[in-house]
Scaffold this motif. Sequence first.
Motif, short mmCIF file in Angstrom:
data_model
loop_
_atom_site.label_atom_id
_atom_site.label_comp_id
_atom_site.label_asym_id
_atom_site.label_seq_id
_atom_site.Cartn_x
_atom_site.Cartn_y
_atom_site.Cartn_z
N GLU A 171 -7.21 3.31 4.36
CA GLU A 171 -7.09 1.91 4.80
C GLU A 171 -8.38 1.13 4.55
O GLU A 171 -8.33 -0.06 4.23
CB GLU A 171 -6.71 1.86 6.28
CG GLU A 171 -5.33 2.41 6.58
CD GLU A 171 -4.99 2.30 8.05
OE1 GLU A 171 -5.75 1.61 8.78
OE2 GLU A 171 -3.98 2.90 8.47
N GLU A 172 -9.51 1.78 4.72
CA GLU A 172 -10.79 1.09 4.51
C GLU A 172 -10.90 0.57 3.09
O GLU A 172 -11.39 -0.54 2.86
CB GLU A 172 -11.96 2.03 4.84
CG GLU A 172 -12.08 2.38 6.32
CD GLU A 172 -13.30 3.24 6.60
OE1 GLU A 172 -14.06 3.51 5.65
OE2 GLU A 172 -13.48 3.64 7.76
N GLU A 173 -10.45 1.36 2.14
CA GLU A 173 -10.51 0.92 0.75
C GLU A 173 -9.50 -0.19 0.47
O GLU A 173 -9.74 -1.04 -0.40
CB GLU A 173 -10.30 2.10 -0.19
CG GLU A 173 -11.44 3.10 -0.17
CD GLU A 173 -11.38 4.06 -1.33
OE1 GLU A 173 -10.58 3.84 -2.27
OE2 GLU A 173 -12.14 5.04 -1.32
N LEU A 202 -9.28 -6.11 -0.51
CA LEU A 202 -8.88 -7.44 -0.09
C LEU A 202 -10.06 -8.28 0.40
O LEU A 202 -9.87 -9.44 0.81
CB LEU A 202 -7.84 -7.34 1.04
CG LEU A 202 -6.51 -6.67 0.68
CD1 LEU A 202 -5.63 -6.50 1.91
CD2 LEU A 202 -5.76 -7.46 -0.39
N ASN A 203 -11.30 -7.70 0.37
CA ASN A 203 -12.48 -8.38 0.89
C ASN A 203 -12.27 -8.77 2.35
O ASN A 203 -12.60 -9.89 2.78
CB ASN A 203 -12.83 -9.62 0.07
CG ASN A 203 -13.24 -9.27 -1.35
OD1 ASN A 203 -13.98 -8.30 -1.56
ND2 ASN A 203 -12.75 -10.04 -2.32
N ALA A 204 -11.66 -7.86 3.10
CA ALA A 204 -11.34 -8.12 4.51
C ALA A 204 -11.86 -7.00 5.41
O ALA A 204 -11.20 -6.61 6.37
CB ALA A 204 -9.84 -8.29 4.66
N GLU A 205 -13.08 -6.51 5.09
CA GLU A 205 -13.63 -5.40 5.88
C GLU A 205 -13.82 -5.77 7.34
O GLU A 205 -13.69 -4.93 8.23
CB GLU A 205 -14.97 -4.93 5.30
CG GLU A 205 -14.88 -4.31 3.92
CD GLU A 205 -15.13 -5.33 2.82
OE1 GLU A 205 -14.81 -6.52 3.03
OE2 GLU A 205 -15.64 -4.93 1.76
N ASP A 206 -14.16 -7.05 7.61
CA ASP A 206 -14.42 -7.48 8.98
C ASP A 206 -13.19 -8.10 9.64
O ASP A 206 -13.28 -8.68 10.72
CB ASP A 206 -15.58 -8.46 9.01
CG ASP A 206 -15.29 -9.70 8.16
OD1 ASP A 206 -14.37 -9.63 7.32
OD2 ASP A 206 -15.97 -10.71 8.34
N ALA A 207 -12.03 -8.03 8.97
CA ALA A 207 -10.82 -8.66 9.51
C ALA A 207 -10.24 -7.84 10.66
O ALA A 207 -10.45 -6.62 10.76
CB ALA A 207 -9.78 -8.82 8.41
N GLU A 208 -9.53 -8.53 11.51
CA GLU A 208 -8.82 -7.88 12.61
C GLU A 208 -7.46 -7.40 12.11
O GLU A 208 -6.70 -8.19 11.55
CB GLU A 208 -8.62 -8.85 13.77
CG GLU A 208 -7.81 -8.27 14.92
CD GLU A 208 -7.46 -9.31 15.96
OE1 GLU A 208 -6.70 -8.97 16.89
OE2 GLU A 208 -7.92 -10.48 15.83
N ILE A 209 -7.17 -6.13 12.28
CA ILE A 209 -5.88 -5.58 11.84
C ILE A 209 -4.87 -5.68 12.98
O ILE A 209 -5.09 -5.17 14.07
CB ILE A 209 -6.02 -4.11 11.38
CG1 ILE A 209 -6.96 -4.01 10.18
CG2 ILE A 209 -4.65 -3.54 11.03
CD1 ILE A 209 -7.15 -2.60 9.68
N TYR A 240 0.87 -1.18 0.00
CA TYR A 240 0.00 0.00 0.00
C TYR A 240 0.91 1.23 0.00
O TYR A 240 1.48 1.60 1.02
CB TYR A 240 -0.90 -0.04 1.24
CG TYR A 240 -1.67 1.21 1.53
CD1 TYR A 240 -2.26 1.97 0.53
CD2 TYR A 240 -1.83 1.63 2.86
CE1 TYR A 240 -2.98 3.11 0.84
CE2 TYR A 240 -2.55 2.77 3.18
CZ TYR A 240 -3.11 3.51 2.16
OH TYR A 240 -3.83 4.65 2.46
N ILE A 241 1.08 1.84 -1.18
CA ILE A 241 2.00 2.98 -1.32
C ILE A 241 1.25 4.24 -0.92
O ILE A 241 0.42 4.75 -1.66
CB ILE A 241 2.53 3.09 -2.75
CG1 ILE A 241 3.21 1.78 -3.16
CG2 ILE A 241 3.51 4.26 -2.87
CD1 ILE A 241 3.70 1.75 -4.59
N LYS A 242 1.59 4.71 0.27
CA LYS A 242 0.92 5.89 0.82
C LYS A 242 1.70 7.16 0.50
O LYS A 242 1.16 8.26 0.57
CB LYS A 242 0.75 5.72 2.33
CG LYS A 242 -0.29 6.63 2.94
CD LYS A 242 -0.51 6.26 4.39
CE LYS A 242 -1.59 7.15 5.02
NZ LYS A 242 -1.82 6.80 6.44
N GLY A 243 2.97 7.00 0.17
CA GLY A 243 3.81 8.15 -0.16
C GLY A 243 4.64 7.88 -1.39
O GLY A 243 4.19 8.04 -2.51
N GLU A 244 5.88 7.41 -1.17
CA GLU A 244 6.80 7.15 -2.27
C GLU A 244 7.26 5.69 -2.24
O GLU A 244 7.41 5.10 -1.18
CB GLU A 244 8.04 8.06 -2.16
CG GLU A 244 7.74 9.52 -1.94
CD GLU A 244 7.09 10.18 -3.15
OE1 GLU A 244 7.25 9.64 -4.26
OE2 GLU A 244 6.45 11.23 -2.98
#
Length: 454
Positions: A207-209, A214-221, A101-105
Amino acid sequence: MGRKKSLLASILLLCLGLMSFIPAVASSGVDAAEGRMVYWIPVEQEVERGLLRFLERGFREAEEAAARDIVLEMDTLGGEVNAALEIGKLLRASEIPVTVYIKGEAISAGAYIALNADHILMTSGSAIGAAEPVTITGEQADPKTVAFWRSNMQAAAESQGRDPDIAAGMVDRNIEIEGIKEKGELISLSAGQAVELKMADELVADEEEVLRFLNAEDAEIVRTDLTVSERIARFVTSPYVIPVLFTIGLAGIAIEFFSPGFGIPGTIGIGAFALYFFGHFLAGFAGYETLVLFIIGLILLALEVFVAGFGILGILGLIALVAALVTAAPNVIFGVVSLLIAFAVTAVGVFIAIRHLGTRGVWKRLVLFDDQRNQSGYISQVSRISLMGKKGKAVTPLRPSGVAVIDGVRQDVVSDGGFIPAQAPVEVVGSEGVRLVVRQVKDVQDSSAEDPVE
Protein backbone atom coordinates in the motif's frame (compact mmCIF):
# COMPACT_ATOMS: atom_id res chain seq x y z
CA MET A 1 -13.56 60.11 27.72
CA GLY A 2 -11.90 60.42 24.35
CA ARG A 3 -9.45 57.70 25.30
CA LYS A 4 -12.33 55.38 26.20
CA LYS A 5 -14.00 56.02 22.84
CA SER A 6 -10.80 55.37 20.96
CA LEU A 7 -10.17 52.22 22.98
CA LEU A 8 -13.70 51.01 22.30
CA ALA A 9 -13.28 51.75 18.60
CA SER A 10 -10.02 49.83 18.55
CA ILE A 11 -11.63 46.83 20.22
CA LEU A 12 -14.50 46.89 17.73
CA LEU A 13 -12.09 47.09 14.81
CA LEU A 14 -10.08 44.24 16.29
CA CYS A 15 -13.21 42.10 16.69
CA LEU A 16 -14.27 42.85 13.14
CA GLY A 17 -10.83 41.94 11.91
CA LEU A 18 -10.89 38.65 13.84
CA MET A 19 -14.36 37.85 12.54
CA SER A 20 -13.26 38.42 8.99
CA PHE A 21 -10.14 36.32 9.59
CA ILE A 22 -11.95 33.34 11.10
CA PRO A 23 -13.79 32.36 7.89
CA ALA A 24 -10.54 32.68 5.99
CA VAL A 25 -8.80 30.36 8.47
CA ALA A 26 -11.73 27.93 8.39
CA SER A 27 -11.76 28.06 4.61
CA SER A 28 -8.06 27.43 4.38
CA GLY A 29 -8.47 24.56 6.87
CA VAL A 30 -11.16 22.97 4.70
CA ASP A 31 -9.08 23.50 1.61
CA ALA A 32 -6.17 21.86 3.36
CA ALA A 33 -8.33 18.92 4.42
CA GLU A 34 -10.00 18.53 1.03
CA GLY A 35 -8.00 16.55 -1.44
CA ARG A 36 -5.94 14.83 1.25
CA MET A 37 -8.18 11.77 1.62
CA VAL A 38 -7.79 8.56 -0.36
CA TYR A 39 -10.84 6.27 -0.36
CA TRP A 40 -9.78 2.63 -0.26
CA ILE A 41 -12.51 0.26 -1.48
CA PRO A 42 -12.18 -3.55 -1.74
CA VAL A 43 -13.34 -5.38 -4.89
CA GLU A 44 -13.31 -9.01 -3.89
CA GLN A 45 -15.02 -12.30 -4.70
CA GLU A 46 -17.66 -12.26 -7.45
CA VAL A 47 -18.66 -9.32 -9.59
CA GLU A 48 -22.43 -8.97 -9.22
CA ARG A 49 -25.10 -6.35 -8.62
CA GLY A 50 -24.49 -6.26 -4.90
CA LEU A 51 -20.91 -5.17 -5.58
CA LEU A 52 -22.22 -2.44 -7.90
CA ARG A 53 -24.43 -0.98 -5.14
CA PHE A 54 -21.53 -1.11 -2.68
CA LEU A 55 -19.21 0.72 -5.11
CA GLU A 56 -21.88 3.32 -5.86
CA ARG A 57 -22.08 4.10 -2.15
CA GLY A 58 -18.30 4.26 -1.82
CA PHE A 59 -17.92 6.60 -4.82
CA ARG A 60 -20.73 8.82 -3.54
CA GLU A 61 -19.11 9.14 -0.12
CA ALA A 62 -15.74 9.88 -1.72
CA GLU A 63 -17.27 12.66 -3.82
CA GLU A 64 -19.06 14.15 -0.80
CA ALA A 65 -15.77 14.14 1.10
CA ALA A 66 -13.93 15.67 -1.88
CA ALA A 67 -11.35 12.88 -1.82
CA ARG A 68 -8.30 13.23 -4.05
CA ASP A 69 -8.16 9.56 -5.14
CA ILE A 70 -10.13 6.34 -5.07
CA VAL A 71 -8.22 3.06 -4.86
CA LEU A 72 -9.99 -0.21 -5.70
CA GLU A 73 -8.09 -3.09 -4.14
CA MET A 74 -8.98 -5.94 -6.49
CA ASP A 75 -8.93 -9.72 -6.19
CA THR A 76 -11.70 -11.31 -8.23
CA LEU A 77 -12.18 -14.11 -10.74
CA GLY A 78 -15.00 -12.25 -12.47
CA GLY A 79 -18.75 -12.60 -12.45
CA GLU A 80 -21.80 -11.10 -14.10
CA VAL A 81 -21.25 -9.21 -17.35
CA ASN A 82 -24.07 -6.70 -16.87
CA ALA A 83 -22.85 -5.77 -13.40
CA ALA A 84 -19.31 -5.29 -14.74
CA LEU A 85 -20.59 -2.99 -17.49
CA GLU A 86 -22.38 -0.82 -14.94
CA ILE A 87 -19.28 -0.68 -12.73
CA GLY A 88 -17.22 0.32 -15.76
CA LYS A 89 -19.59 3.25 -16.37
CA LEU A 90 -19.23 4.23 -12.73
CA LEU A 91 -15.44 4.39 -13.03
CA ARG A 92 -15.48 6.40 -16.27
CA ALA A 93 -18.00 8.91 -14.89
CA SER A 94 -16.04 9.51 -11.67
CA GLU A 95 -14.59 13.02 -11.30
CA ILE A 96 -12.10 11.59 -8.80
CA PRO A 97 -9.16 9.64 -10.32
CA VAL A 98 -9.59 5.89 -9.85
CA THR A 99 -6.66 3.49 -9.38
CA VAL A 100 -7.11 -0.26 -9.45
CA TYR A 101 -4.62 -1.99 -7.19
CA ILE A 102 -4.55 -5.66 -8.27
CA LYS A 103 -3.40 -7.55 -5.22
CA GLY A 104 -4.49 -10.96 -6.47
CA GLU A 105 -6.48 -11.64 -9.64
CA ALA A 106 -8.32 -9.43 -12.11
CA ILE A 107 -9.87 -12.11 -14.28
CA SER A 108 -12.79 -11.84 -16.72
CA ALA A 109 -15.18 -9.12 -15.46
CA GLY A 110 -12.44 -7.97 -13.09
CA ALA A 111 -10.15 -7.29 -16.05
CA TYR A 112 -12.86 -5.18 -17.69
CA ILE A 113 -13.34 -3.10 -14.54
CA ALA A 114 -9.56 -2.57 -14.23
CA LEU A 115 -9.24 -1.40 -17.85
CA ASN A 116 -11.72 1.42 -17.11
CA ALA A 117 -9.54 2.83 -14.31
CA ASP A 118 -7.16 5.78 -14.68
CA HIS A 119 -4.27 3.72 -13.28
CA ILE A 120 -3.58 0.00 -12.85
CA LEU A 121 -1.00 -1.09 -10.26
CA MET A 122 -0.13 -4.76 -9.73
CA THR A 123 1.73 -6.72 -7.11
CA SER A 124 4.16 -9.49 -7.94
CA GLY A 125 2.22 -12.71 -8.51
CA SER A 126 -1.00 -11.00 -9.61
CA ALA A 127 -2.62 -11.45 -13.03
CA ILE A 128 -5.05 -9.78 -15.40
CA GLY A 129 -6.97 -11.12 -18.41
CA ALA A 130 -8.77 -14.35 -19.45
CA ALA A 131 -12.03 -12.51 -19.99
CA GLU A 132 -13.81 -14.98 -22.28
CA PRO A 133 -17.58 -14.90 -21.58
CA VAL A 134 -19.12 -18.20 -20.49
CA THR A 135 -22.59 -19.41 -19.59
CA ILE A 136 -23.60 -20.26 -16.04
CA THR A 137 -22.84 -23.92 -16.83
CA GLY A 138 -19.27 -23.02 -17.80
CA GLU A 139 -19.71 -23.44 -21.55
CA GLN A 140 -18.33 -20.94 -24.04
CA ALA A 141 -20.80 -18.19 -24.94
CA ASP A 142 -22.19 -17.81 -28.45
CA PRO A 143 -20.23 -15.74 -31.04
CA LYS A 144 -22.63 -12.81 -30.72
CA THR A 145 -21.99 -12.50 -26.98
CA VAL A 146 -18.23 -12.88 -27.52
CA ALA A 147 -18.25 -10.07 -30.10
CA PHE A 148 -20.28 -7.84 -27.80
CA TRP A 149 -17.96 -8.39 -24.82
CA ARG A 150 -14.84 -8.02 -26.99
CA SER A 151 -15.96 -4.61 -28.25
CA ASN A 152 -16.60 -3.44 -24.68
CA MET A 153 -13.15 -4.61 -23.56
CA GLN A 154 -11.57 -2.77 -26.48
CA ALA A 155 -13.51 0.40 -25.70
CA ALA A 156 -12.46 0.26 -22.05
CA ALA A 157 -8.78 -0.08 -23.01
CA GLU A 158 -8.97 2.72 -25.58
CA SER A 159 -10.62 5.08 -23.08
CA GLN A 160 -7.47 4.96 -20.92
CA GLY A 161 -4.86 4.78 -23.69
CA ARG A 162 -4.19 1.03 -23.45
CA ASP A 163 -3.78 -1.44 -26.30
CA PRO A 164 -7.28 -2.48 -27.49
CA ASP A 165 -5.91 -5.49 -29.41
CA ILE A 166 -4.51 -7.02 -26.24
CA ALA A 167 -7.83 -6.36 -24.51
CA ALA A 168 -9.62 -8.13 -27.39
CA GLY A 169 -7.19 -11.04 -27.11
CA MET A 170 -8.30 -11.53 -23.51
CA VAL A 171 -11.80 -12.30 -24.83
CA ASP A 172 -11.58 -13.86 -28.30
CA ARG A 173 -9.61 -17.05 -28.93
CA ASN A 174 -9.71 -16.48 -32.69
CA ILE A 175 -7.59 -13.33 -32.54
CA GLU A 176 -3.88 -13.73 -33.27
CA ILE A 177 -1.32 -11.14 -32.06
CA GLU A 178 2.23 -11.68 -33.24
CA GLY A 179 4.66 -12.24 -30.40
CA ILE A 180 1.91 -12.13 -27.79
CA LYS A 181 -0.90 -14.55 -28.62
CA GLU A 182 -1.50 -17.46 -30.94
CA LYS A 183 -4.89 -18.41 -32.32
CA GLY A 184 -6.93 -20.58 -29.96
CA GLU A 185 -5.48 -19.04 -26.79
CA LEU A 186 -6.64 -16.36 -24.36
CA ILE A 187 -4.38 -13.60 -23.06
CA SER A 188 -3.73 -13.63 -19.35
CA LEU A 189 -0.89 -11.37 -18.25
CA SER A 190 1.31 -11.59 -15.20
CA ALA A 191 2.16 -8.35 -13.40
CA GLY A 192 5.52 -8.05 -15.19
CA GLN A 193 3.99 -8.75 -18.61
CA ALA A 194 1.17 -6.25 -18.03
CA VAL A 195 3.66 -3.49 -17.14
CA GLU A 196 5.90 -4.39 -20.09
CA LEU A 197 2.95 -4.23 -22.52
CA LYS A 198 1.71 -1.02 -20.87
CA MET A 199 -1.56 -2.61 -19.80
CA ALA A 200 -0.58 -1.70 -16.22
CA ASP A 201 1.27 1.38 -14.98
CA GLU A 202 3.65 -0.01 -12.42
CA LEU A 203 4.64 -2.98 -10.26
CA VAL A 204 4.17 -2.24 -6.55
CA ALA A 205 4.90 -4.20 -3.39
CA ASP A 206 2.38 -2.82 -0.90
CA GLU A 207 0.00 0.00 0.00
CA GLU A 208 2.84 2.41 0.75
CA GLU A 209 4.09 2.12 -2.81
CA VAL A 210 0.55 2.68 -4.09
CA LEU A 211 0.37 5.93 -2.12
CA ARG A 212 3.86 6.88 -3.29
CA PHE A 213 2.79 6.39 -6.92
CA LEU A 214 -0.19 8.68 -6.27
CA ASN A 215 2.01 11.25 -4.44
CA ALA A 216 -0.31 10.80 -1.46
CA GLU A 217 2.07 9.57 1.24
CA ASP A 218 0.63 12.03 3.78
CA ALA A 219 -3.01 11.45 2.77
CA GLU A 220 -5.63 10.10 5.12
CA ILE A 221 -6.82 6.65 4.05
CA VAL A 222 -10.58 6.14 4.43
CA ARG A 223 -11.44 2.44 4.16
CA THR A 224 -14.93 1.64 2.95
CA ASP A 225 -16.26 -1.69 4.19
CA LEU A 226 -19.39 -3.65 3.40
CA THR A 227 -22.31 -3.24 5.77
CA VAL A 228 -24.23 -6.31 6.96
CA SER A 229 -27.06 -5.62 4.51
CA GLU A 230 -24.59 -5.15 1.64
CA ARG A 231 -22.91 -8.45 2.48
CA ILE A 232 -26.31 -10.17 2.38
CA ALA A 233 -27.14 -8.46 -0.93
CA ARG A 234 -23.81 -9.52 -2.45
CA PHE A 235 -24.32 -13.12 -1.36
CA VAL A 236 -27.95 -13.39 -2.44
CA THR A 237 -27.51 -11.76 -5.86
CA SER A 238 -24.77 -14.20 -6.86
CA PRO A 239 -25.84 -16.13 -9.99
CA TYR A 240 -24.73 -19.35 -8.28
CA VAL A 241 -26.76 -18.70 -5.12
CA ILE A 242 -30.09 -17.77 -6.71
CA PRO A 243 -30.93 -21.30 -8.05
CA VAL A 244 -29.96 -22.77 -4.67
CA LEU A 245 -32.32 -20.40 -2.82
CA PHE A 246 -35.12 -21.22 -5.27
CA THR A 247 -34.58 -24.94 -4.73
CA ILE A 248 -34.50 -24.62 -0.93
CA GLY A 249 -37.64 -22.48 -0.98
CA LEU A 250 -39.64 -24.80 -3.24
CA ALA A 251 -38.41 -27.95 -1.51
CA GLY A 252 -39.26 -26.57 1.93
CA ILE A 253 -42.81 -25.69 0.91
CA ALA A 254 -43.24 -29.02 -0.91
CA ILE A 255 -42.08 -31.02 2.11
CA GLU A 256 -44.45 -29.06 4.32
CA PHE A 257 -47.26 -29.72 1.86
CA PHE A 258 -46.70 -33.48 2.09
CA SER A 259 -46.15 -33.64 5.86
CA PRO A 260 -48.50 -32.85 8.75
CA GLY A 261 -48.54 -29.47 10.48
CA PHE A 262 -46.34 -26.47 9.80
CA GLY A 263 -42.79 -26.86 11.03
CA ILE A 264 -39.14 -26.58 10.17
CA PRO A 265 -39.27 -27.37 6.39
CA GLY A 266 -41.91 -24.73 5.70
CA THR A 267 -40.08 -22.17 7.81
CA ILE A 268 -36.82 -22.84 5.97
CA GLY A 269 -38.57 -22.62 2.59
CA ILE A 270 -40.24 -19.29 3.33
CA GLY A 271 -36.98 -18.07 4.91
CA ALA A 272 -35.09 -18.83 1.68
CA PHE A 273 -37.57 -16.82 -0.37
CA ALA A 274 -37.51 -13.99 2.17
CA LEU A 275 -33.69 -13.91 1.99
CA TYR A 276 -33.90 -13.83 -1.80
CA PHE A 277 -36.32 -10.90 -1.83
CA PHE A 278 -34.51 -9.00 0.93
CA GLY A 279 -31.16 -9.25 -0.85
CA HIS A 280 -32.58 -8.22 -4.22
CA PHE A 281 -34.52 -5.39 -2.60
CA LEU A 282 -31.30 -4.04 -1.09
CA ALA A 283 -29.53 -4.46 -4.43
CA GLY A 284 -32.26 -2.42 -6.12
CA PHE A 285 -33.84 -5.18 -8.22
CA ALA A 286 -37.03 -5.87 -6.26
CA GLY A 287 -39.48 -3.14 -5.31
CA TYR A 288 -42.45 -3.16 -2.97
CA GLU A 289 -44.72 -4.17 -5.84
CA THR A 290 -42.71 -7.39 -6.30
CA LEU A 291 -42.96 -8.18 -2.60
CA VAL A 292 -46.74 -7.57 -2.62
CA LEU A 293 -47.08 -9.86 -5.64
CA PHE A 294 -45.20 -12.61 -3.80
CA ILE A 295 -47.36 -12.28 -0.68
CA ILE A 296 -50.54 -12.40 -2.78
CA GLY A 297 -49.26 -15.59 -4.40
CA LEU A 298 -48.70 -17.25 -1.01
CA ILE A 299 -52.17 -16.21 0.20
CA LEU A 300 -53.87 -17.61 -2.90
CA LEU A 301 -51.99 -20.92 -2.57
CA ALA A 302 -53.00 -21.15 1.10
CA LEU A 303 -56.65 -20.51 0.19
CA GLU A 304 -56.51 -23.24 -2.46
CA VAL A 305 -55.26 -25.73 0.14
CA PHE A 306 -57.71 -24.92 2.93
CA VAL A 307 -60.76 -23.75 0.95
CA ALA A 308 -62.65 -26.05 -1.40
CA GLY A 309 -62.43 -24.81 -4.97
CA PHE A 310 -61.79 -25.76 -8.57
CA GLY A 311 -58.04 -25.01 -8.65
CA ILE A 312 -58.39 -21.44 -9.93
CA LEU A 313 -56.97 -19.89 -6.76
CA GLY A 314 -54.02 -22.26 -6.83
CA ILE A 315 -53.24 -21.48 -10.48
CA LEU A 316 -53.46 -17.73 -9.90
CA GLY A 317 -51.31 -18.04 -6.78
CA LEU A 318 -48.66 -20.02 -8.64
CA ILE A 319 -48.62 -17.46 -11.45
CA ALA A 320 -48.21 -14.59 -8.97
CA LEU A 321 -45.46 -16.43 -7.10
CA VAL A 322 -43.50 -17.24 -10.26
CA ALA A 323 -43.91 -13.68 -11.58
CA ALA A 324 -42.57 -12.25 -8.31
CA LEU A 325 -39.54 -14.55 -8.29
CA VAL A 326 -38.67 -13.89 -11.92
CA THR A 327 -39.14 -10.10 -11.88
CA ALA A 328 -36.98 -9.77 -8.77
CA ALA A 329 -34.04 -11.50 -10.51
CA PRO A 330 -31.25 -9.40 -12.10
CA ASN A 331 -32.22 -10.84 -15.49
CA VAL A 332 -35.64 -12.23 -16.45
CA ILE A 333 -34.23 -15.04 -18.60
CA PHE A 334 -31.80 -16.02 -15.86
CA GLY A 335 -34.66 -15.94 -13.34
CA VAL A 336 -36.80 -18.26 -15.50
CA VAL A 337 -33.93 -20.71 -16.03
CA SER A 338 -33.08 -20.73 -12.31
CA LEU A 339 -36.72 -21.36 -11.43
CA LEU A 340 -37.03 -24.23 -13.92
CA ILE A 341 -33.91 -25.82 -12.45
CA ALA A 342 -35.37 -25.48 -8.96
CA PHE A 343 -38.71 -26.96 -10.07
CA ALA A 344 -36.96 -29.93 -11.69
CA VAL A 345 -34.82 -30.66 -8.63
CA THR A 346 -37.81 -30.28 -6.30
CA ALA A 347 -40.02 -32.54 -8.45
CA VAL A 348 -37.40 -35.29 -8.45
CA GLY A 349 -36.95 -34.96 -4.69
CA VAL A 350 -40.71 -35.09 -4.03
CA PHE A 351 -41.12 -38.14 -6.29
CA ILE A 352 -38.37 -40.00 -4.45
CA ALA A 353 -39.79 -39.00 -1.07
CA ILE A 354 -43.33 -40.16 -1.95
CA ARG A 355 -42.04 -43.42 -3.37
CA HIS A 356 -40.06 -44.33 -0.27
CA LEU A 357 -41.80 -42.47 2.56
CA GLY A 358 -45.41 -42.20 1.41
CA THR A 359 -47.59 -39.10 1.82
CA ARG A 360 -48.99 -37.30 4.81
CA GLY A 361 -50.33 -33.90 5.73
CA VAL A 362 -52.38 -31.60 3.51
CA TRP A 363 -51.81 -33.62 0.34
CA LYS A 364 -53.36 -36.71 1.95
CA ARG A 365 -56.52 -34.74 2.62
CA LEU A 366 -56.80 -33.73 -1.03
CA VAL A 367 -56.24 -37.10 -2.71
CA LEU A 368 -57.71 -40.54 -1.92
CA PHE A 369 -54.84 -43.00 -1.54
CA ASP A 370 -56.68 -45.91 0.23
CA ASP A 371 -57.59 -49.08 -1.66
CA GLN A 372 -61.08 -50.29 -0.76
CA ARG A 373 -60.66 -54.03 -0.41
CA ASN A 374 -62.97 -56.72 1.00
CA GLN A 375 -60.12 -57.87 3.24
CA SER A 376 -60.15 -54.44 4.89
CA GLY A 377 -63.90 -54.51 5.45
CA TYR A 378 -64.89 -52.40 2.43
CA ILE A 379 -67.96 -53.71 0.57
CA SER A 380 -69.11 -51.74 -2.43
CA GLN A 381 -72.52 -53.47 -2.62
CA VAL A 382 -74.45 -56.37 -1.09
CA SER A 383 -73.83 -59.62 -2.93
CA ARG A 384 -76.91 -61.14 -4.70
CA ILE A 385 -75.27 -64.47 -5.54
CA SER A 386 -77.17 -66.20 -2.72
CA LEU A 387 -80.49 -65.49 -4.47
CA MET A 388 -79.60 -67.50 -7.57
CA GLY A 389 -82.29 -70.14 -8.21
CA LYS A 390 -84.75 -68.62 -5.74
CA LYS A 391 -88.37 -68.39 -6.84
CA GLY A 392 -90.97 -65.71 -6.21
CA LYS A 393 -93.79 -63.71 -7.78
CA ALA A 394 -93.83 -60.52 -9.88
CA VAL A 395 -95.53 -57.69 -7.98
CA THR A 396 -95.62 -55.37 -10.97
CA PRO A 397 -95.52 -56.07 -14.69
CA LEU A 398 -91.93 -56.49 -15.88
CA ARG A 399 -91.45 -54.42 -19.04
CA PRO A 400 -88.69 -55.66 -18.69
CA SER A 401 -87.89 -54.09 -15.26
CA GLY A 402 -90.13 -53.98 -12.23
CA VAL A 403 -90.55 -55.34 -8.72
CA ALA A 404 -90.83 -58.93 -7.56
CA VAL A 405 -90.93 -60.70 -4.23
CA ILE A 406 -88.00 -63.08 -3.93
CA ASP A 407 -87.56 -65.19 -0.85
CA GLY A 408 -90.08 -62.98 0.98
CA VAL A 409 -88.31 -59.67 0.17
CA ARG A 410 -89.23 -57.07 -2.43
CA GLN A 411 -86.46 -56.76 -5.03
CA ASP A 412 -85.83 -54.65 -8.12
CA VAL A 413 -85.65 -57.13 -10.97
CA VAL A 414 -85.48 -57.29 -14.75
CA SER A 415 -86.81 -60.04 -16.99
CA ASP A 416 -84.38 -62.02 -19.08
CA GLY A 417 -86.43 -61.49 -22.20
CA GLY A 418 -90.00 -60.54 -22.86
CA PHE A 419 -92.90 -59.18 -20.89
CA ILE A 420 -93.88 -60.86 -17.59
CA PRO A 421 -97.32 -59.97 -16.16
CA ALA A 422 -97.95 -59.12 -12.52
CA GLN A 423 -98.53 -62.07 -10.14
CA ALA A 424 -96.69 -64.37 -12.53
CA PRO A 425 -94.29 -66.82 -10.87
CA VAL A 426 -90.58 -66.02 -11.52
CA GLU A 427 -87.18 -67.53 -10.82
CA VAL A 428 -83.83 -65.75 -10.35
CA VAL A 429 -81.49 -66.78 -13.16
CA GLY A 430 -78.79 -64.11 -12.91
CA SER A 431 -77.22 -61.31 -10.84
CA GLU A 432 -75.80 -58.22 -12.61
CA GLY A 433 -74.55 -55.68 -10.11
CA VAL A 434 -77.55 -54.38 -8.22
CA ARG A 435 -80.02 -56.03 -10.57
CA LEU A 436 -81.59 -59.48 -10.38
CA VAL A 437 -82.47 -61.18 -13.63
CA VAL A 438 -85.62 -63.33 -13.47
CA ARG A 439 -87.50 -65.72 -15.78
CA GLN A 440 -91.17 -66.65 -15.74
CA VAL A 441 -91.86 -70.22 -14.54
CA LYS A 442 -94.95 -72.45 -14.75
CA ASP A 443 -95.17 -73.90 -11.25
CA VAL A 444 -94.20 -72.20 -7.95
CA GLN A 445 -94.17 -74.16 -4.74
CA ASP A 446 -92.40 -71.54 -2.64
CA SER A 447 -95.00 -70.41 -0.12
CA SER A 448 -92.81 -67.50 0.91
CA ALA A 449 -93.77 -65.76 -2.33
CA GLU A 450 -97.48 -65.63 -1.45
CA ASP A 451 -97.29 -62.84 1.12
CA PRO A 452 -95.04 -59.92 0.16
CA VAL A 453 -93.11 -58.35 2.93
CA GLU A 454 -93.10 -54.56 2.77
